[in-house]
Write an enzyme that holds these catalytic residues in place. Sequence first.
Site, mmCIF file in Angstrom:
data_model
loop_
_atom_site.group_PDB
_atom_site.id
_atom_site.type_symbol
_atom_site.label_atom_id
_atom_site.label_comp_id
_atom_site.label_asym_id
_atom_site.label_seq_id
_atom_site.Cartn_x
_atom_site.Cartn_y
_atom_site.Cartn_z
ATOM 1 N N SER A 122 0.831 -1.219 0.000
ATOM 2 C CA SER A 122 0.000 0.000 0.000
ATOM 3 C C SER A 122 0.853 1.251 0.000
ATOM 4 O O SER A 122 0.416 2.300 -0.467
ATOM 5 C CB SER A 122 -0.865 0.047 1.266
ATOM 6 O OG SER A 122 -1.740 -1.026 1.306
ATOM 7 N N HIS A 143 -2.422 -3.325 -6.537
ATOM 8 C CA HIS A 143 -2.958 -2.901 -5.243
ATOM 9 C C HIS A 143 -4.453 -3.194 -5.143
ATOM 10 O O HIS A 143 -5.284 -2.494 -5.727
ATOM 11 C CB HIS A 143 -2.678 -1.398 -5.033
ATOM 12 C CG HIS A 143 -2.981 -0.926 -3.658
ATOM 13 N ND1 HIS A 143 -3.690 0.221 -3.390
ATOM 14 C CD2 HIS A 143 -2.666 -1.456 -2.451
ATOM 15 C CE1 HIS A 143 -3.792 0.373 -2.081
ATOM 16 N NE2 HIS A 143 -3.178 -0.627 -1.496
ATOM 17 N N GLU A 155 -5.422 -1.228 -8.439
ATOM 18 C CA GLU A 155 -4.519 -0.246 -9.055
ATOM 19 C C GLU A 155 -3.311 -0.999 -9.603
ATOM 20 O O GLU A 155 -2.716 -1.818 -8.898
ATOM 21 C CB GLU A 155 -4.080 0.794 -8.012
ATOM 22 C CG GLU A 155 -5.227 1.691 -7.568
ATOM 23 C CD GLU A 155 -4.884 2.578 -6.383
ATOM 24 O OE1 GLU A 155 -5.357 3.717 -6.360
ATOM 25 O OE2 GLU A 155 -4.161 2.128 -5.460
ATOM 26 N N ASN A 193 -5.384 6.015 -2.022
ATOM 27 C CA ASN A 193 -4.889 6.437 -0.711
ATOM 28 C C ASN A 193 -4.357 7.868 -0.724
ATOM 29 O O ASN A 193 -4.389 8.553 0.290
ATOM 30 C CB ASN A 193 -3.819 5.476 -0.193
ATOM 31 C CG ASN A 193 -4.449 4.209 0.360
ATOM 32 O OD1 ASN A 193 -5.651 4.187 0.659
ATOM 33 N ND2 ASN A 193 -3.674 3.162 0.493
HETATM 34 N N1 LIG Z 1 -5.521 -4.790 4.814
HETATM 35 C C1 LIG Z 1 -5.785 -3.932 3.830
HETATM 36 O O1 LIG Z 1 -6.826 -3.272 3.815
HETATM 37 C C2 LIG Z 1 -4.821 -3.794 2.669
HETATM 38 C C3 LIG Z 1 -5.297 -3.223 1.473
HETATM 39 C C4 LIG Z 1 -4.427 -3.149 0.374
HETATM 40 C C5 LIG Z 1 -3.135 -3.604 0.487
HETATM 41 N N2 LIG Z 1 -2.689 -4.131 1.677
HETATM 42 C C6 LIG Z 1 -1.312 -4.645 1.721
HETATM 43 O O2 LIG Z 1 -1.348 -6.053 1.626
HETATM 44 C C7 LIG Z 1 -0.262 -6.626 2.373
HETATM 45 C C8 LIG Z 1 -0.802 -7.596 3.399
HETATM 46 O O3 LIG Z 1 -1.710 -6.925 4.247
HETATM 47 P P1 LIG Z 1 -2.736 -7.735 5.186
HETATM 48 O O4 LIG Z 1 -3.676 -6.725 5.725
HETATM 49 O O5 LIG Z 1 -3.258 -8.932 4.473
HETATM 50 O O6 LIG Z 1 -1.742 -8.209 6.339
HETATM 51 P P2 LIG Z 1 -1.912 -9.414 7.386
HETATM 52 O O7 LIG Z 1 -1.084 -9.043 8.565
HETATM 53 O O8 LIG Z 1 -3.361 -9.747 7.574
HETATM 54 O O9 LIG Z 1 -1.237 -10.659 6.630
HETATM 55 C C9 LIG Z 1 0.120 -10.716 6.310
HETATM 56 C C10 LIG Z 1 0.526 -12.185 6.275
HETATM 57 O O10 LIG Z 1 1.845 -12.285 5.773
HETATM 58 C C11 LIG Z 1 2.460 -13.380 6.419
HETATM 59 N N3 LIG Z 1 3.889 -13.292 6.231
HETATM 60 C C12 LIG Z 1 4.784 -12.495 6.870
HETATM 61 N N4 LIG Z 1 6.023 -12.709 6.400
HETATM 62 C C13 LIG Z 1 5.912 -13.662 5.422
HETATM 63 C C14 LIG Z 1 6.841 -14.294 4.544
HETATM 64 N N5 LIG Z 1 8.122 -13.989 4.562
HETATM 65 N N6 LIG Z 1 6.360 -15.218 3.685
HETATM 66 C C15 LIG Z 1 5.056 -15.525 3.633
HETATM 67 N N7 LIG Z 1 4.133 -14.955 4.450
HETATM 68 C C16 LIG Z 1 4.557 -14.036 5.326
HETATM 69 C C17 LIG Z 1 1.993 -13.249 7.863
HETATM 70 O O11 LIG Z 1 2.167 -14.458 8.584
HETATM 71 C C18 LIG Z 1 0.532 -12.848 7.656
HETATM 72 O O12 LIG Z 1 -0.304 -13.993 7.636
HETATM 73 C C19 LIG Z 1 0.517 -5.438 2.950
HETATM 74 O O13 LIG Z 1 1.557 -5.098 2.077
HETATM 75 C C20 LIG Z 1 -0.537 -4.333 2.992
HETATM 76 O O14 LIG Z 1 0.014 -3.036 2.929
HETATM 77 C C21 LIG Z 1 -3.510 -4.257 2.754
#
Ligand SMILES: NC(=O)c1ccc[n+]([C@@H]2O[C@H](COP(=O)([O-])OP(=O)(O)OC[C@H]3O[C@@H](n4cnc5c(N)ncnc54)[C@H](O)[C@@H]3O)[C@@H](O)[C@H]2O)c1
Length: 289
Positions: A122, A143, A155, A193
């Site tokens: 993000s 994204h 995106e 964002n």
């Molecule tokens: N939550 C949102 O609304 C949102 C929206 C758009 C983008 N994002 C982006 O998406 C990504 C994930 O966000 P999320 O909210 O799903 O986070 P989350 O914390 O729910 O999930 C992240 C997962 O990644 C795993 N992880 C960590 N290190 C790892 C590795 N080396 N190999 C494999 N898995 C690994 C963790 O165990 C966890 O299950 C981030 O980059 C975030 O910025 C989030």
Amino acid sequence: MNIDDVKIIGVCGAGTMGAGIAQQASINGFTVKVMDVDDAAWDRGLAIITGGLDRMLAKEKITQAQKDEVLGRISYSTDVTSLADVDYVIEAVFEDYEVKKALFEKLEGVCRPEVVFATNTSSISITEIAAATGRPANVVGMHFFNPVPVMKLVEIIPALQTLPEAAALATAVTERLDRVPVPCKDTPGFVVNRILIPMMIDAARVFESGVASAEDIDTAMKLGANLPMGPLELMDFTGVDIAYNVGNVLFEYTREARFSPPTIMRKMVKAGHLGRKTGKGFYDYTQKT
Ligand SMILES: NC(=O)c1ccc[n+]([C@@H]2O[C@H](COP(=O)([O-])OP(=O)(O)OC[C@H]3O[C@@H](n4cnc5c(N)ncnc54)[C@H](O)[C@@H]3O)[C@@H](O)[C@H]2O)c1
């Protein structure tokens, strides 16, 4: 690589976003290989997917047989080598540059050189992530928005180094996922964002300065700007910590005051008043069912 060559999608991270992406990919016919470092994350991820499919089943959007098929196309492993035969990778691990960099280093040794790596970051620069890999021309930002099966937008963000073919493939994958691609340049906050975070931060400033109550700010924005959700309600829904952290990262990149979260948000984050997920944010959810 052509879109018709993409049969197996590797999804790294089984959290909120990874689970949603895996579900959306499988529903649209892809074989999905999920990789996470934490088995407990997969338990939660699978529960998100099963819950999403159960809601579709209840609304008769899918049959029980389709639900079983969708689940049957998704496999899980903690071993990165399980992704050796994937045709496309979507990374959705923690929002931490070092974590993403280390993961891409491992993936490079495992995935075929022509496989495109898409990152769902993000707030980290796609160009910076691409530069940290051995295949910068095949790295692209993709994204998604939460919840992925509901939110239609993706995106598409090419890094400075991305080949047009790789960005075109990300666009085609997005369309096959039944989502809508919007191309944009690699700039802090991309499109949504960049506009939404300052709006939420401004709403918090208006609240902090005592101009109006949280309810009145949200009512004003819903009825006066025709928004489906007020900015403070939305911040409680997505997490006050998320808006606070993304705001701070965007501020670091740009030094533009509009991205800098006000004191009220910092205090709420320190107090654990993160919104719906902790029961309290701009509103109190502990009394509500
Ligand atoms: N939550 C949102 O609304 C949102 C929206 C758009 C983008 N994002 C982006 O998406 C990504 C994930 O966000 P999320 O909210 O799903 O986070 P989350 O914390 O729910 O999930 C992240 C997962 O990644 C795993 N992880 C960590 N290190 C790892 C590795 N080396 N190999 C494999 N898995 C690994 C963790 O165990 C966890 O299950 C981030 O980059 C975030 O910025 C989030």
